[in-house]
Design an enzyme around this catalytic site. Structure first.
Site, PDB file in Angstrom:
ATOM      1  N   GLU A 231       0.821  -1.193   0.018  1.00  0.00           N
ATOM      2  CA  GLU A 231       0.024   0.061   0.131  1.00  0.00           C
ATOM      3  C   GLU A 231       0.922   1.190  -0.074  1.00  0.00           C
ATOM      4  OE1 GLU A 231      -3.041  -0.018  -0.147  1.00  0.00           O
ATOM      5  OE2 GLU A 231      -3.401  -2.209   0.236  1.00  0.00           O
ATOM      6  N   CYS A 265      -2.021   9.194   2.429  1.00  0.00           N
ATOM      7  CA  CYS A 265      -1.751   8.666   1.014  1.00  0.00           C
ATOM      8  C   CYS A 265      -2.991   9.259  -0.034  1.00  0.00           C
ATOM      9  CB  CYS A 265      -1.472   7.254   1.220  1.00  0.00           C
ATOM     10  SG  CYS A 265      -2.923   6.459   2.004  1.00  0.00           S
TER      11      CYS A 265
HETATM   12  P1  NAP Z   1       8.458   5.194   4.343  1.00  0.00           P
HETATM   13  O1  NAP Z   1       9.618   5.783   4.531  1.00  0.00           O
HETATM   14  O2  NAP Z   1       8.486   4.224   3.227  1.00  0.00           O
HETATM   15  O3  NAP Z   1       8.119   4.569   5.898  1.00  0.00           O
HETATM   16  C1  NAP Z   1       6.970   3.335   5.875  1.00  0.00           C
HETATM   17  C2  NAP Z   1       7.560   2.260   6.764  1.00  0.00           C
HETATM   18  O4  NAP Z   1       8.600   1.516   6.010  1.00  0.00           O
HETATM   19  C3  NAP Z   1       8.333   2.746   8.055  1.00  0.00           C
HETATM   20  O5  NAP Z   1       8.168   1.692   9.007  1.00  0.00           O
HETATM   21  C4  NAP Z   1       9.778   2.415   7.650  1.00  0.00           C
HETATM   22  O6  NAP Z   1      10.797   2.305   8.692  1.00  0.00           O
HETATM   23  C5  NAP Z   1       9.823   1.576   6.683  1.00  0.00           C
HETATM   24  N1  NAP Z   1      10.862   1.298   5.658  1.00  0.00           N
HETATM   25  C6  NAP Z   1      11.209   2.572   4.921  1.00  0.00           C
HETATM   26  N2  NAP Z   1      12.104   2.111   4.220  1.00  0.00           N
HETATM   27  C7  NAP Z   1      12.520   0.712   4.187  1.00  0.00           C
HETATM   28  C8  NAP Z   1      13.265  -0.189   3.748  1.00  0.00           C
HETATM   29  N3  NAP Z   1      14.173   0.044   2.687  1.00  0.00           N
HETATM   30  N4  NAP Z   1      13.251  -1.387   4.369  1.00  0.00           N
HETATM   31  C9  NAP Z   1      12.580  -1.678   5.297  1.00  0.00           C
HETATM   32  N5  NAP Z   1      11.599  -0.843   5.786  1.00  0.00           N
HETATM   33  C10 NAP Z   1      11.440   0.286   5.404  1.00  0.00           C
HETATM   34  O7  NAP Z   1       7.246   5.885   4.165  1.00  0.00           O
HETATM   35  P2  NAP Z   1       6.847   7.480   4.580  1.00  0.00           P
HETATM   36  O8  NAP Z   1       7.543   8.524   3.660  1.00  0.00           O
HETATM   37  O9  NAP Z   1       7.495   7.578   6.316  1.00  0.00           O
HETATM   38  O10 NAP Z   1       5.569   7.417   4.625  1.00  0.00           O
HETATM   39  C11 NAP Z   1       4.832   7.960   3.865  1.00  0.00           C
HETATM   40  C12 NAP Z   1       4.349   7.246   2.602  1.00  0.00           C
HETATM   41  O11 NAP Z   1       3.487   6.210   2.843  1.00  0.00           O
HETATM   42  C13 NAP Z   1       3.771   8.181   1.877  1.00  0.00           C
HETATM   43  O12 NAP Z   1       4.241   7.808   0.232  1.00  0.00           O
HETATM   44  C14 NAP Z   1       2.295   7.632   1.788  1.00  0.00           C
HETATM   45  O13 NAP Z   1       1.579   8.075   0.348  1.00  0.00           O
HETATM   46  C15 NAP Z   1       2.384   6.243   2.040  1.00  0.00           C
HETATM   47  N6  NAP Z   1       1.070   5.751   2.600  1.00  0.00           N
HETATM   48  C16 NAP Z   1       0.506   4.905   1.966  1.00  0.00           C
HETATM   49  C17 NAP Z   1      -0.728   4.438   2.539  1.00  0.00           C
HETATM   50  C18 NAP Z   1      -1.427   3.422   1.699  1.00  0.00           C
HETATM   51  O14 NAP Z   1      -2.484   2.623   2.342  1.00  0.00           O
HETATM   52  N7  NAP Z   1      -1.402   3.362   0.169  1.00  0.00           N
HETATM   53  C19 NAP Z   1      -1.193   4.795   3.444  1.00  0.00           C
HETATM   54  C20 NAP Z   1      -0.453   5.695   4.289  1.00  0.00           C
HETATM   55  C21 NAP Z   1       0.686   6.263   3.837  1.00  0.00           C
HETATM   56  P3  NAP Z   1      11.584   3.635   9.092  1.00  0.00           P
HETATM   57  O15 NAP Z   1      10.712   4.672   9.847  1.00  0.00           O
HETATM   58  O16 NAP Z   1      12.484   2.981  10.400  1.00  0.00           O
HETATM   59  O17 NAP Z   1      12.324   4.343   8.071  1.00  0.00           O
END
Ligand code: NAP
Length: 463
Positions: A231, A265
């Protein structure tokens, strides 16, 4: 990244947590696997009772649970309470309807009787859930409620800036009567993904997060031949046609773009307004955005929250500078914001060059991309000119027309006459770079069950 609670309104580092060691991660999987053996055999009614109790606890302690969200990621206290309520609604949905979704389906197959060929839904085992900070409870409940009802167990890696929210979810299920390690939290680093997915006891992974995280997790899952759901981000189009109720549409757009400080998102990130009503819409939109009041998110009169961290505010500012460098026009349309706290002033971005990086970007904060479309056809073209495919909206007083336009928007969800919404009983999921798979209702529960075929033959039958 180190796990810490940092109050985005004050900048104070409230509490830090050490990153899990490899041994701790292995222990987490061992615990979750042991619990799976008993939990998967627990009658579904008992599993449902744990979810119902968790919903009751959340509702009875709404303010207390909400305050943890506001402390850790700066959400307005009223929105935090709404998130607690939404999470309770999802738990209740599965407590009441989950068993129905798991009921066997009998197939009509030649030579067999009515109940001889069944599709039954068996749990898989331990799942790994990687979740983001923007809805710290809702995201955990959205994956755990269906999967616990199905009989699976979960090892959770939450975002590093919401460690206490993660621990509260573990505590919630325990208080609701769940066995130890039904939900196991690990403060895992990114480098733990491979170790966890290589473990044969872990049967799948669900990620909600960015495209980058999606690519990393999906690659690790593929390498280990594990099922994954993603997601990911979105850049929802908010299409306003010439027969829309323009004032209402503008009010909804201001809400859709700025709730959760624009960090959703499915925020209404790209407003696409047809020429005939563009000026009228913009006047109204400006008026609503100018009314937003930034301040202490614990104060119920505040209507614009800080971003989740200073880093998030800095990253957004960099994206805005890139938009300017590409030739877009950037204008402040919200009131000035306090200097203290991770605030971002609401901005409007127009004249976005076609094909520019800005036109393909997700702004995760109060930055509105506004497009003037010639007509309906042009609006659909702009709506689909994005790598994302999560949600979207169409505003028109002609519902049949709006339905037709909705079918032409290449996303997983389209809402007519409101921004993309989030509800306990409506499925959630996207296409293109917004990921794959669904969460919620029966679609969500079926992502991680073994839809096993069981065939009963007459012992004397022949092939
Ligand atoms: P993110 O950096 O991808 O973080 C989300 C989760 O993934 C965190 O627990 C993060 O851990 C982990 N993570 C990130 N990179 C990783 C990797 N290489 N290996 C393992 N784990 C990893 O996302 P964000 O920027 O904080 O959050 C916002 C994003 O999420 C936006 O793009 C938003 O649109 C999307 N989102 C989508 C939905 C949906 O349902 N489609 C809902 C909400 C948000 P750490 O915190 O330790 O880095």
């Amino acid at each position: 990244m180190a796990y810490a609670t940092t109050n985005p309104y004050t900048g104070e580092v409230v509490k830090t947590f050490p990153t899990a060691t490899a041994e701790e991660i292995d222990q987490a999987v061992t615990g979750a696997d042991a619990t799976f053996r008993t939990w998967s055999q627990t009658p579904v009614e008992e599993r449902a009772a744990v979810l119902a109790k968790a919903a009751e606890i959340l509702r009875a302690n709404k303010r207390d649970y909400a305050e943890t969200l506001t402390l850790e990621m700066g959400k307005l206290i009223g929105e935090a309470e709404a998130e607690v309520e939404l999470s309770a609604g999802i738990l209740e949905y599965y407590a009441n309807h989950g068993a129905e979704a798991l009921a066997p389906r009998y197939l009509r197959a030649e030579g067999f009787g009515d109940q001889d060929v069944a599709l039954v839904n068996d749990p898989l085992g331990v799942l790994y859930a990687v979740e983001p900070w923007n809805f710290p409870y809702y995201q955990v409940i959205r994956i755990s409620a269906p999967q616990f009802l199905a009989g699976n167990t979960i090892v959770l890696k939450h975002a590093s800036n919401v460690p206490q929210s993660a621990l509260r979810m573990v505590e919630l299920y325990r208080q609701a009567g769940a066995p130890e390690n039904l939900l196991t939290n690990v403060f895992a680093g990114h480098d733990a993904t491979d170790r966890i997915l290589a473990d044969s006891r872990v049967r799948g992974v669900a990620l909600t997060g960015s495209e980058g995280a999606g690519a990393a997790i999906a690659s690790a899952a593929a390498k280990n031949l594990k099922k994954s759901t993603l997601e990911l981000g979105g850049a929802d189009a908010f299409v306003v046609l010439e027969d829309a109720e323009v004032e209402k549409a503008a009010k909804w757009a201001a809400f859709g773009r700025h709730w959760n400080a624009g960090q959703v998102c499915v925020s209404s990130k790209r407003l696409i307004v047809v020429d005939a009503v563009y000026d009228r819409f913009l006047t109204e939109y400006r008026r609503h955005v100018a009314e937003l009041v930034a301040g202490d998110p614990m104060d119920p009169s505040t209507t614009l929250a800080p971003l989740s961290s200073q880093q998030a505010a800095d990253d957004l500012a960099v994206q805005v500078e890139k938009a300017k460098a590409e030739g877009a026009t950037v204008e402040a349309i919200g009131a000035e914001v306090p200097e203290q706290g991770a605030f971002a002033r609401p901005l409007l971005v127009t004249d976005i060059p076609e094909g520019s990086a800005t036109s393909q970007t997700e702004f995760f904060g109060p930055v509105t991309q506004l497009y003037r479309a010639k007509d309906e056809e042009d609006a659909v073209r702009i709506a689909n000119d994005t790598p994302f495919g999560l949600g979207g909206s169409v505003f028109s007083t002609d519902i049949e027309r709006a339905r037709k336009v909705a079918r032409r928007i290449d996303t997983g969800m389209v809402f007519i006459n409101q921004p993309t919404g989030v509800k306990a009983d409506v499925p959630f999921g996207g296409v293109k770079h917004s990921g794959y798979g669904h969460e919620l209702i029966d679609l969500g529960i079926k992502e991680f069950v073994n839809q096993k075929v069981v065939v009963v033959s007459d012992i004397d039958g022949s092939f």
